[in-house]
Design a protein around this motif. Structure first.
Motif, PDB file in Angstrom:
ATOM      1  N   SER A 116      10.409  -6.502  -5.487  1.00 27.95           N
ATOM      2  CA  SER A 116      11.100  -6.000  -4.295  1.00 27.95           C
ATOM      3  C   SER A 116      10.618  -6.668  -3.011  1.00 27.95           C
ATOM      4  N   LEU A 117       9.388  -7.162  -3.007  1.00 23.97           N
ATOM      5  CA  LEU A 117       8.854  -7.826  -1.819  1.00 23.97           C
ATOM      6  C   LEU A 117       8.841  -9.349  -1.963  1.00 23.97           C
ATOM      7  N   ASN A 118       9.588  -9.822  -2.942  1.00 23.71           N
ATOM      8  CA  ASN A 118       9.828 -11.262  -3.087  1.00 23.71           C
ATOM      9  C   ASN A 118       8.564 -12.061  -3.410  1.00 23.71           C
ATOM     10  N   TYR A 119       7.627 -11.464  -4.141  1.00 26.66           N
ATOM     11  CA  TYR A 119       6.471 -12.214  -4.626  1.00 26.66           C
ATOM     12  C   TYR A 119       6.888 -12.973  -5.879  1.00 26.66           C
ATOM     13  N   SER A 120       6.307 -14.120  -6.091  1.00 24.64           N
ATOM     14  CA  SER A 120       6.670 -14.931  -7.255  1.00 24.64           C
ATOM     15  C   SER A 120       6.193 -14.300  -8.555  1.00 24.64           C
ATOM     16  N   SER A 121       5.129 -13.490  -8.476  1.00 24.98           N
ATOM     17  CA  SER A 121       4.599 -12.831  -9.669  1.00 24.98           C
ATOM     18  C   SER A 121       3.689 -11.679  -9.260  1.00 24.98           C
ATOM     19  N   VAL A 122       3.354 -10.846 -10.223  1.00 25.34           N
ATOM     20  CA  VAL A 122       2.404  -9.759  -9.984  1.00 25.34           C
ATOM     21  C   VAL A 122       1.039 -10.354  -9.654  1.00 25.34           C
ATOM     22  N   SER A 123       0.716 -11.454 -10.305  1.00 30.37           N
ATOM     23  CA  SER A 123      -0.555 -12.126 -10.053  1.00 30.37           C
ATOM     24  C   SER A 123      -0.654 -12.587  -8.600  1.00 30.37           C
ATOM     25  N   HIS A 124       0.434 -13.162  -8.076  1.00 35.92           N
ATOM     26  CA  HIS A 124       0.450 -13.600  -6.677  1.00 35.92           C
ATOM     27  C   HIS A 124       0.248 -12.404  -5.744  1.00 35.92           C
ATOM     28  N   LEU A 125       0.965 -11.321  -5.994  1.00 31.40           N
ATOM     29  CA  LEU A 125       0.802 -10.109  -5.182  1.00 31.40           C
ATOM     30  C   LEU A 125      -0.636  -9.610  -5.268  1.00 31.40           C
ATOM     31  N   SER A 126      -1.183  -9.528  -6.470  1.00 33.09           N
ATOM     32  CA  SER A 126      -2.541  -9.003  -6.661  1.00 33.09           C
ATOM     33  C   SER A 126      -3.579  -9.855  -5.944  1.00 33.09           C
ATOM     34  N   ASN A 127      -3.437 -11.176  -6.049  1.00 31.34           N
ATOM     35  CA  ASN A 127      -4.382 -12.077  -5.383  1.00 31.34           C
ATOM     36  C   ASN A 127      -4.314 -11.924  -3.868  1.00 31.34           C
ATOM     37  N   GLN A 128      -3.096 -11.852  -3.341  1.00 31.65           N
ATOM     38  CA  GLN A 128      -2.934 -11.705  -1.896  1.00 31.65           C
ATOM     39  C   GLN A 128      -3.450 -10.340  -1.441  1.00 31.65           C
TER      40      GLN A 128
ATOM     41  N   LYS B 172       0.838  -1.212   0.000  1.00 35.16           N
ATOM     42  CA  LYS B 172       0.000   0.000   0.000  1.00 35.16           C
ATOM     43  C   LYS B 172       0.867   1.254   0.000  1.00 35.16           C
ATOM     44  N   GLU B 173       1.877   1.245   0.855  1.00 35.19           N
ATOM     45  CA  GLU B 173       2.783   2.391   0.940  1.00 35.19           C
ATOM     46  C   GLU B 173       3.439   2.658  -0.418  1.00 35.19           C
ATOM     47  N   LEU B 174       3.964   1.618  -1.023  1.00 30.93           N
ATOM     48  CA  LEU B 174       4.652   1.778  -2.304  1.00 30.93           C
ATOM     49  C   LEU B 174       3.696   2.176  -3.419  1.00 30.93           C
ATOM     50  N   ILE B 175       2.472   1.685  -3.383  1.00 32.88           N
ATOM     51  CA  ILE B 175       1.466   2.099  -4.366  1.00 32.88           C
ATOM     52  C   ILE B 175       1.164   3.587  -4.201  1.00 32.88           C
ATOM     53  N   MET B 176       1.025   4.021  -2.952  1.00 33.57           N
ATOM     54  CA  MET B 176       0.705   5.433  -2.700  1.00 33.57           C
ATOM     55  C   MET B 176       1.846   6.360  -3.149  1.00 33.57           C
ATOM     56  N   TYR B 177       3.081   5.911  -2.994  1.00 32.72           N
ATOM     57  CA  TYR B 177       4.218   6.730  -3.437  1.00 32.72           C
ATOM     58  C   TYR B 177       4.247   6.865  -4.952  1.00 32.72           C
ATOM     59  N   ASP B 178       3.677   5.883  -5.646  1.00 32.06           N
ATOM     60  CA  ASP B 178       3.549   5.911  -7.107  1.00 32.06           C
ATOM     61  C   ASP B 178       4.895   6.066  -7.824  1.00 32.06           C
ATOM     62  N   GLU B 179       5.944   5.453  -7.254  1.00 28.75           N
ATOM     63  CA  GLU B 179       7.272   5.520  -7.883  1.00 28.75           C
ATOM     64  C   GLU B 179       7.656   4.228  -8.570  1.00 28.75           C
ATOM     65  N   LEU B 180       7.033   3.114  -8.167  1.00 27.51           N
ATOM     66  CA  LEU B 180       7.368   1.804  -8.714  1.00 27.51           C
ATOM     67  C   LEU B 180       6.151   1.195  -9.395  1.00 27.51           C
ATOM     68  N   SER B 181       6.413   0.408 -10.422  1.00 23.32           N
ATOM     69  CA  SER B 181       5.326  -0.335 -11.050  1.00 23.32           C
ATOM     70  C   SER B 181       4.947  -1.498 -10.147  1.00 23.32           C
ATOM     71  N   LEU B 182       3.817  -2.098 -10.415  1.00 24.61           N
ATOM     72  CA  LEU B 182       3.376  -3.235  -9.611  1.00 24.61           C
ATOM     73  C   LEU B 182       4.349  -4.408  -9.750  1.00 24.61           C
ATOM     74  N   SER B 183       4.916  -4.588 -10.912  1.00 19.55           N
ATOM     75  CA  SER B 183       5.891  -5.683 -11.066  1.00 19.55           C
ATOM     76  C   SER B 183       7.174  -5.383 -10.287  1.00 19.55           C
ATOM     77  N   GLN B 184       7.582  -4.128 -10.204  1.00 13.82           N
ATOM     78  CA  GLN B 184       8.745  -3.768  -9.392  1.00 13.82           C
ATOM     79  C   GLN B 184       8.456  -3.970  -7.904  1.00 13.82           C
ATOM     80  N   ILE B 185       7.245  -3.638  -7.497  1.00  8.40           N
ATOM     81  CA  ILE B 185       6.847  -3.846  -6.103  1.00  8.40           C
ATOM     82  C   ILE B 185       6.847  -5.340  -5.793  1.00  8.40           C
ATOM     83  N   ALA B 186       6.266  -6.126  -6.685  1.00 12.87           N
ATOM     84  CA  ALA B 186       6.215  -7.587  -6.481  1.00 12.87           C
ATOM     85  C   ALA B 186       7.625  -8.144  -6.359  1.00 12.87           C
TER      86      ALA B 186
END
Length: 179
Positions: free
Chosen positions: A141-153, A125-139
């Motif tokens: 950086s937080l060690n998610y296996s994929s953007v889909s995994h991050l989005s589902n969680q 949430k913090e990184l989304i609010m900063y709007d500096e990284l794409s969702l794939s970069q966030i995924a």
């Protein structure tokens, strides 16, 4: 304590009472000498006035260490986890993960894994609010296996997709201590 400002505030409380700590770290203060019971009572009052508390019993200390390790991992180390969470906690606390997990669940009414996931989602949430990284970069950086995994969680925890969350921006983030 979850940030450098927290450490500064806690250190200032100790110093205002003439107690000079050797070190102040996340969730832990090391003193050269033991403090007297009347100092402890005053210290507790002063710490509570600024939103902190003393933790004396072994169970509470262990829970606090687990939380501190997880918060530090998510907030400061970009979840640079080389092993799984259970091994990470074992390496730092030198206690069997099952014992830690049972204790944590008993005291906190949630699992270590759910606590870890909630910390990660708050970071997302913090990184989304900063709007500096794409969702794939966030995924990544937080060690998610994929953007889909991050989005589902993210949707499972918040009820919103990351994109919807970004668009409404009125949802307030939770304080770390409220998770």
């Amino acid at each position: 304590m979850v940030c450098s400002r927290c450490k500064m505030v806690v250190k200032a409380v100790f110093e205002s009472m003439g107690i000079i700590p050797i070190s102040v770290e996340l969730g832990e203060v090391e003193l050269k000498n033991d403090i007297q019971e009347n100092q402890k009572t005053e210290l507790l009052k002063n710490l509570r006035a600024v939103g902190f508390d003393l933790i004396d019993d072994r169970k509470s200390k262990t829970i606090d260490k687990i939380k501190t390790l997880i918060i530090d991992l998510v907030q400061n180390k970009n979840n640079d986890l080389k092993t799984n969470l259970s091994e990470f906690l074992f390496q730092h606390l030198h206690q069997d993960y099952n014992t830690l997990s049972n204790l944590f669940s008993e005291v906190e009414n949630t699992t270590i894994e759910k606590y870890f996931i909630n910390q990660k989602i708050e970071k997302v949430k913090e990184l989304i609010m900063y709007d500096e990284l794409s969702l794939s970069q966030i995924a990544y950086s937080l060690n998610y296996s994929s953007v889909s995994h991050l989005s589902n969680q993210f949707k499972k925890v918040t009820g919103f997709s990351p994109t919807h969350f970004k668009n409404i921006k009125t949802i307030k983030r939770k304080q770390i201590e409220d998770l």
